[in-house]
Design a protein around this motif. Sequence first.
Motif, short mmCIF file in Angstrom:
data_model
loop_
_atom_site.label_atom_id
_atom_site.label_comp_id
_atom_site.label_asym_id
_atom_site.label_seq_id
_atom_site.Cartn_x
_atom_site.Cartn_y
_atom_site.Cartn_z
N ALA A 265 31.73 53.09 23.13
CA ALA A 265 33.17 53.32 22.94
C ALA A 265 33.99 52.53 23.95
O ALA A 265 35.05 51.99 23.62
CB ALA A 265 33.47 54.82 23.07
N ILE A 266 33.48 52.41 25.18
CA ILE A 266 34.17 51.62 26.20
C ILE A 266 34.22 50.15 25.77
O ILE A 266 35.24 49.48 25.91
CB ILE A 266 33.49 51.79 27.57
CG1 ILE A 266 33.75 53.20 28.10
CG2 ILE A 266 33.98 50.73 28.56
CD1 ILE A 266 32.89 53.59 29.28
N ILE A 267 33.10 49.66 25.25
CA ILE A 267 33.05 48.27 24.78
C ILE A 267 34.04 48.06 23.64
O ILE A 267 34.80 47.08 23.62
CB ILE A 267 31.62 47.90 24.37
CG1 ILE A 267 30.71 47.85 25.61
CG2 ILE A 267 31.59 46.56 23.63
CD1 ILE A 267 29.23 47.83 25.29
N ALA A 268 34.05 48.98 22.68
CA ALA A 268 34.97 48.86 21.54
C ALA A 268 36.41 48.93 22.00
O ALA A 268 37.27 48.17 21.51
CB ALA A 268 34.68 49.97 20.52
N ALA A 269 36.71 49.80 22.96
CA ALA A 269 38.07 49.92 23.48
C ALA A 269 38.49 48.66 24.22
O ALA A 269 39.63 48.19 24.08
CB ALA A 269 38.17 51.14 24.40
N SER A 270 37.58 48.10 24.98
CA SER A 270 37.87 46.86 25.70
C SER A 270 38.19 45.73 24.73
O SER A 270 39.11 44.94 24.95
CB SER A 270 36.69 46.47 26.59
OG SER A 270 36.96 45.30 27.31
N ASN A 271 37.46 45.67 23.64
CA ASN A 271 37.70 44.64 22.62
C ASN A 271 39.00 44.88 21.87
O ASN A 271 39.72 43.93 21.53
CB ASN A 271 36.54 44.59 21.63
CG ASN A 271 35.27 44.03 22.24
OD1 ASN A 271 35.31 43.29 23.22
ND2 ASN A 271 34.12 44.40 21.68
N ALA A 272 39.32 46.16 21.62
CA ALA A 272 40.51 46.49 20.82
C ALA A 272 41.80 46.42 21.63
O ALA A 272 42.85 46.02 21.12
CB ALA A 272 40.35 47.88 20.21
N GLY A 273 41.74 46.82 22.88
CA GLY A 273 42.94 46.87 23.70
C GLY A 273 43.86 48.01 23.28
O GLY A 273 43.52 48.83 22.41
N GLY A 274 45.01 48.07 23.92
CA GLY A 274 46.01 49.04 23.53
C GLY A 274 46.02 50.32 24.34
O GLY A 274 46.87 51.18 24.13
#
Length: 199
Positions: free
Chosen positions: A95-104
């Motif tokens: 989830a941290i990786i996905a959040a880092s990629n998504a931003g916001g």
Amino acid sequence: MPHIDYYFSTLSPYAYLAGTRLEKIAVKHGAQINYKPLDLPALFLRTGGQLPKDRHPNRMSYRAQELPRQAKKSGLPLNMKPAHWPMNAAPSCYAIIAASNAGGGDMGKLIHAIGRSIWVDDKDVSQDDIVRDCLSEAGFDPALADKDMLTSAETYAGNLEEAVNAGAFGAPFYVTDTDQRFWGQDRLDDLDAYLSGDL
């Protein structure tokens, strides 16, 4: 812009005790943080370390003294025996990786929320609902808990290889773009001093 590669695991109490100090240091110095969550037990075994359960009693006795000291210094609460630790760190790291990629959202707040869930609130961060709550708290779309999991899994594995190649052997571990390495949240002041040109 200088950058800091940040190798860590949500399983690490020391990563939790870092709070959001790294983010404050990065803002101060105009540095970019590359968040690289990884499989910490695998990193230990790859670099000559041992899992906590296999360590000599002397080391574990010291850990039992040192963690409360570090918690007091940081001003953060800490439960020395969280109910679900060690749990599967992969879901929270994905989830941290996905959040880092998504931003916001706020990455520092997300990582700290996950750490607090383990080390204060006795929650199991291998459970999707807990991860979603942390994502929401930090301003991210909670659906990121289930997004691009294959890509996140590949990145998670790649982060381990990068960490080994970068000289990391524990967490949290910080590497600057000039290959200066700092191990542990208790070295954040040294990282700050280095970026200031004082070390």
